[in-house]
Structures are given as C-alpha cells and as structure tokens.
Design a protein around this motif. Structure first.
Motif, PDB file in Angstrom:
ATOM      1  N   ARG A  20       0.902  -1.079   0.046  1.00  0.00           N
ATOM      2  CA  ARG A  20       0.069  -0.119  -0.049  1.00  0.00           C
ATOM      3  C   ARG A  20       0.776   1.233   0.006  1.00  0.00           C
ATOM      4  O   ARG A  20       2.264   1.185   0.223  1.00  0.00           O
ATOM      5  N   VAL A  22       0.997   5.382   1.063  1.00  0.00           N
ATOM      6  CA  VAL A  22       0.304   6.723   1.810  1.00  0.00           C
ATOM      7  C   VAL A  22       0.682   7.738   1.234  1.00  0.00           C
ATOM      8  O   VAL A  22       1.886   8.276   1.278  1.00  0.00           O
ATOM      9  N   HIS A  24       0.824  11.762   0.973  1.00  0.00           N
ATOM     10  CA  HIS A  24       0.826  13.053   1.906  1.00  0.00           C
ATOM     11  C   HIS A  24       0.697  14.623   1.359  1.00  0.00           C
ATOM     12  O   HIS A  24       1.658  14.630   0.242  1.00  0.00           O
ATOM     13  N   TRP A  64      -8.453   7.842   4.914  1.00  0.00           N
ATOM     14  CA  TRP A  64      -7.605   9.171   4.705  1.00  0.00           C
ATOM     15  C   TRP A  64      -7.718   9.825   6.105  1.00  0.00           C
ATOM     16  O   TRP A  64      -8.542   9.609   6.792  1.00  0.00           O
ATOM     17  N   THR A  95      -3.680  12.937   4.488  1.00  0.00           N
ATOM     18  CA  THR A  95      -2.923  11.540   4.158  1.00  0.00           C
ATOM     19  C   THR A  95      -4.013  10.722   3.469  1.00  0.00           C
ATOM     20  O   THR A  95      -5.138  10.833   3.851  1.00  0.00           O
ATOM     21  N   THR A  97      -4.609   6.674   1.993  1.00  0.00           N
ATOM     22  CA  THR A  97      -3.802   5.210   1.730  1.00  0.00           C
ATOM     23  C   THR A  97      -4.564   4.600   0.482  1.00  0.00           C
ATOM     24  O   THR A  97      -5.801   4.161   0.682  1.00  0.00           O
ATOM     25  N   GLN A 125       4.435   1.086   1.858  1.00  0.00           N
ATOM     26  CA  GLN A 125       4.347   0.234   3.149  1.00  0.00           C
ATOM     27  C   GLN A 125       3.716  -1.174   2.867  1.00  0.00           C
ATOM     28  O   GLN A 125       3.174  -1.692   1.947  1.00  0.00           O
TER      29      GLN A 125
END
Length: 224
Positions: A20, A22, A24, A64, A95, A97, A125
């Motif tokens: 996954r 994330v 920013h 999020w 953020t 994901t 991640q």
C-alpha cells in the motif's frame, strides 16, 4: 582440543514489493488578511476532503486523514532592508492510503493540478500482518546464517558438535560481558531495520520501490 567457544554474527535481508502507499499532501493559502486566509484555506481544502470521502466510500482509498491545521504570520524583508506588511499563512495536511497504485497515479495527477494543493511524498508500506510475518522469517534466517557459520568454523577445526550458548541483538553480547550474567534460559532476539522507500522524501515518486527488511543477530556457540 576439547572445546572451543565460537562467536559469530548472522544477517539476512528480505525485499518485498509494497502492498500500500500513503500519499501526503498539504493545502495552503496566504494573504494580507488573517481571516480571509483561513477562509481561503478552508475553501481550497473542502473539495479535497469531499473527493477523498467519495473515494473511501467506493473503495479506491483505504483510509484518509485531515489534520495539523496551522495558521501563522510573518513580516518579510524588502530587498532594501525594511520590513514589509505582515503576510498570513494557513495550511492543513492530508494523508490518503491506496492499495491500487494505478488509482494512486491518476489521483496524484488530478490533485496536484488543484489550486493551493501541494503533493508532498509517497510512503510505501507493507500491511502490519505482512511485516510481522516477514520480520519473524527474516530473524529465523539470520539465526540459520549464524548456525551455518559456527558449524563451518567448527568443521575447519575438526570439531563436529556445535551447541548454542547465547543469541542476542547485535552489540548486546559485548555489553553483557562487562556485567554480571544472570543464570537463566537462552534468550533469542533479533535487531530489525526496515527501509520504507519514500518516507519523508522531498520529491514525488509514483514508482513503487522494494521495501527492505533486515535482521542481524550475534550468537555464541560451543564446539566439541
């Protein structure tokens, strides 16, 4: 030669594709009036918030967050050396994901074109379940490396039986030697490090990079 103590180090590295990502991003506004700047920031962030909520509902975004609202002021300097009128700033961090990296790529292209939006970095991640399993397996492989090294040393000395005495994080065996050692069962621990590509990087990369999980241990064996 009746018995020899052998000290070795075992390391292992595992590389995996991320599961996954994330993203920013920050929404910013600035201007001469504090109240107007805050209102402008709220107006710019509202469509971003609505878009992420819609994507969460349809499954495109796993989760999020919207947090870290900041408001501050500064008085810049003129090139001639005098202070100028105050400039007010406001920002909010988001953020998001993603598991679908193609969807992430499309979304990043769209959101980066919006006024006041700055896409910061992508944090690649593993899921917590995958990371825990990989750390266990990597630690076990590091121990296997240490056993193989100790066995090779013993064989070179003409010794055939290798028995573990201690296994610990890197550096702990040396520290234990300077302190009284308590009697007790064999303790096994591994020192892990993981490189998650993209964490904190200033540039944006939508090309997933391998996540590296490493384990390093020190071990002491007796050989007869």
């Amino acid at each position: 030669m009746s018995e020899v103590t052998i000290s070795v180090r075992g390391e292992h590295e595992t590389r995996l594709q991320p599961e996954r990502a994330v993203a920013h991003l920050t929404v910013r506004a600035e201007g001469p009036e504090r109240g107007a700047v805050v209102e402008r920031m709220a107006a710019l962030s509202e469509p971003v918030r609505d878009d992420l909520a819609t994507r969460k509902a349809d499954g495109t975004v796993e989760e999020w967050t919207s947090r870290r609202v900041s408001v501050w002021s500064e008085r810049p300097w003129h090139p001639e050396g005098r202070r100028l009128a105050p400039v007010h700033h406001a920002s909010v961090d988001f953020t998001a994901t993603f598991r679908d990296f193609t969807a992430l790529s499309w979304w990043a292209g769209e959101v980066a074109e919006r006024e006041g939006v700055q896409l910061g970095w992508i944090e690649w991640q593993l899921t917590p379940e995958t990371r825990a399993a990989v750390e266990r397996d990597t630690a076990a492989e590091a121990v296997h490396v240490a056993v193989a090294r100790a066995t090779a040393y013993a064989s070179a000395l003409g010794l055939g039986t290798v028995s573990p005495l201690q296994i610990a994080d890197v550096g702990l065996l040396a520290r234990e030697e300077s302190q009284p050692m308590a009697k007790g069962p064999l303790m096994a621990r591994a020192a892990f490090s993981a490189a998650d590509a993209g964490g904190g990087a200033p540039a944006i990369s939508l090309q997933p990079e391998d996540i590296v999980v490493t384990a390093a241990i020190e071990a002491r064996f007796s050989a007869r």
